[in-house]
Enzyme design. Structure first.
Site, PDB file in Angstrom:
ATOM      1  N   GLY A  20       0.874  -1.292   0.239  1.00  0.00           N
ATOM      2  CA  GLY A  20      -0.053  -0.353   0.312  1.00  0.00           C
ATOM      3  C   GLY A  20       1.030   0.983  -0.707  1.00  0.00           C
ATOM      4  O   GLY A  20       2.153   0.419  -0.297  1.00  0.00           O
ATOM      5  N   MET A  22       1.896   3.608   1.897  1.00  0.00           N
ATOM      6  CA  MET A  22       2.304   3.506   3.757  1.00  0.00           C
ATOM      7  C   MET A  22       3.387   2.290   4.067  1.00  0.00           C
ATOM      8  O   MET A  22       4.042   2.265   5.153  1.00  0.00           O
ATOM      9  CB  MET A  22       1.101   3.891   4.479  1.00  0.00           C
ATOM     10  CG  MET A  22       0.620   5.080   4.116  1.00  0.00           C
ATOM     11  SD  MET A  22       1.179   6.120   4.334  1.00  0.00           S
ATOM     12  CE  MET A  22       2.041   6.711   5.707  1.00  0.00           C
ATOM     13  N   VAL A  25       2.451  -5.624   3.283  1.00  0.00           N
ATOM     14  CA  VAL A  25       1.984  -6.443   4.294  1.00  0.00           C
ATOM     15  C   VAL A  25       2.320  -7.607   4.274  1.00  0.00           C
ATOM     16  O   VAL A  25       2.596  -8.455   3.169  1.00  0.00           O
ATOM     17  CB  VAL A  25       0.153  -6.105   5.156  1.00  0.00           C
ATOM     18  CG1 VAL A  25       0.534  -7.634   6.310  1.00  0.00           C
ATOM     19  CG2 VAL A  25       0.261  -5.186   5.731  1.00  0.00           C
ATOM     20  N   LYS A  40       3.424  -6.089   9.454  1.00  0.00           N
ATOM     21  CA  LYS A  40       3.142  -4.699   8.683  1.00  0.00           C
ATOM     22  C   LYS A  40       4.336  -4.387   9.339  1.00  0.00           C
ATOM     23  O   LYS A  40       4.745  -3.366  10.101  1.00  0.00           O
ATOM     24  CB  LYS A  40       2.139  -4.191   9.070  1.00  0.00           C
ATOM     25  CG  LYS A  40       1.794  -2.494   8.522  1.00  0.00           C
ATOM     26  CD  LYS A  40       0.656  -1.845   8.175  1.00  0.00           C
ATOM     27  CE  LYS A  40      -0.003  -0.853   7.082  1.00  0.00           C
ATOM     28  NZ  LYS A  40      -1.240  -0.802   7.139  1.00  0.00           N
ATOM     29  N   ASP A 142      -9.788   5.745   9.030  1.00  0.00           N
ATOM     30  CA  ASP A 142     -10.295   4.995   7.904  1.00  0.00           C
ATOM     31  C   ASP A 142     -10.659   3.747   7.560  1.00  0.00           C
ATOM     32  O   ASP A 142     -10.467   2.797   7.230  1.00  0.00           O
ATOM     33  CB  ASP A 142      -8.846   4.310   7.553  1.00  0.00           C
ATOM     34  CG  ASP A 142      -8.685   4.203   5.601  1.00  0.00           C
ATOM     35  OD1 ASP A 142      -9.642   4.713   5.142  1.00  0.00           O
ATOM     36  OD2 ASP A 142      -7.811   3.701   5.233  1.00  0.00           O
TER      37      ASP A 142
END
Length: 387
Positions: A20, A22, A25, A40, A142
């Protein structure tokens, strides 16, 4: 990432990564405890390569650590637990519970529309998880179908709690997540609070009920969607799906209030309200006295427990059988009928419609299983038109 290296001396990376904006994972084996976990990594180097200032990336990495520490204090069955974390090869990571199942987003894409009972039950479980995190002073920021996992047992597990703040902090430098579930005040630059999370729960509930978010689509310009969240009022779910109880329309309207102060006061209160709505999904007066309504489910709670048990059974059967095997076909038909007997006649028709189409693909148009499923579709469609 070198998968042959033990992370922290005891984590062996296996499948992955899922990347992703950020971080990444990985699925990993905890060699000390003999269990599968999710690891992560925060992509600090990637952020800097994208032009984020070094000082900003470092401060964001520290926030990543702090959020992990905060979530490690929370142990609740509706939230994926964080076990720990550390630093490896210059990148921070956290170790999380591995949740085996599918995201709510996958369930929504698979269709048909979720039955009302399942929608309400999962919403209550979402609120239980959100409420537990809020009690631990952790805000999600989120909440969306991709961050809501449905386990193999058919229960909710929320993931990425508290980590979304990092996406907000870097959104001027990276591509932020979907805006479809973002509260109006957060479009004005506020970091958001508990009631901002509840607004996002309202957006998710709206999509579970109608098959669409209250504002916009994933293809729309983000700022256009943001203006919709701030200025527009969506049609009630019942306008898109006849048969939605008024109590659900009212709850959605309260959750999607523009002003945070006008929304429910806590996730626990919403969970309680949703529990009461679950009891409203009743055997209606005209169904209660019918011979085809099973004696074992003569009450609201009985119907809900029956549908929940069937839901769990179907999830288990999907692990043991092929989709065309008879035990799974029978369980899906029983689930559709019980859904209809709960008063959700349109939900029953949708379930039978999917079953009929699957049977047609599996066995052909004239097989008895296909014909039985189309008969169930016609029966519940007829009842839906009369309601």
């Amino acid at each position: 990432m070198d998968s042959s290296t033990l992370i922290g001396g005891h984590l062996r990376l296996k499948d992955g990564p899922v990347s992703g904006a950020m971080g990444d994972v990985w699925t990993a084996e905890d060699t000390r405890l003999g269990r599968t976990v999710a690891v992560k990594f925060f992509a600090r180097r990637r952020l800097m390569q994208q032009g984020v200032p070094t000082e900003f990336a470092e401060s964001t990495a520290r926030m990543f650590q702090r959020e992990g520490h905060a979530m490690a204090r929370l142990n609740h069955r509706r939230v994926a637990q964080i076990y720990g974390g550390g630093e490896h090869d210059g990148e921070f990571y956290i170790v999380m519970e591995y949740v085996e199942g599918r995201s709510l987003a996958e369930h929504l894409r698979a269709g048909p529309r979720l039955p009302l009972e399942r929608t309400v039950r999962w919403t209550r479980q979402i609120c239980e998880g959100v409420g537990a995190a809020h009690t631990a002073e952790v805000i999600h920021r989120d909440i969306k179908p991709d961050n809501i996992m449905i386990t193999r047992q058919g229960d909710v597990k929320l993931i990425d709690f508290g980590l979304a703040y990092l996406t907000d902090a870097t959104q001027t430098h990276t591509v932020a997540g979907t805006p479809l579930y973002k509260a109006p005040e957060r479009w004005l630059g506020e970091t958001g609070n508990e009631r901002s999370d509840l607004y996002s729960v309202g957006c998710v509930l709206y999509e579970m009920l109608t098959g669409r978010p209250p504002f916009g689509t994933p293809q729309d310009d983000a700022m256009t969607v943001g203006r919709m969240h701030q200025d527009e009022v969506p049609a009630p779910p019942s306008a898109h799906r006849p048969g939605v109880p008024a109590q659900l329309d009212n709850l959605v309207r309260a959750l999607l209030a523009k002003a945070p102060a006008e929304r429910p006061g806590s996730a626990q209160k919403v969970a309680h309200t949703v529990g009461e709505i679950l009891n409203v999904l009743d055997v209606t007066d005209d169904l209660a006295g019918r011979a085809d309504a099973p004696d074992a489910h003569g009450s609201n709670a009985g119907l809900s427990r029956g549908i929940e048990a069937l839901d769990s059974r179907i999830f288990e059967l999907e692990l043991r059988f092929q989709p065309s095997d008879q035990p799974l076909i029978d369980a899906r038909a029983e689930h559709a009928d019980l859904t209809g007997q709960s008063g959700d006649t349109r939900g029953a028709a949708a379930l039978y419609n999917q079953l009929a189409r699957d049977c047609q693909d599996f066995f052909g148009p004239y097989d008895v299983r296909t014909l039985d499923a189309f008969e169930g579709l016609a029966r519940w469609n007829s009842r839906a038109r009369t309601n």
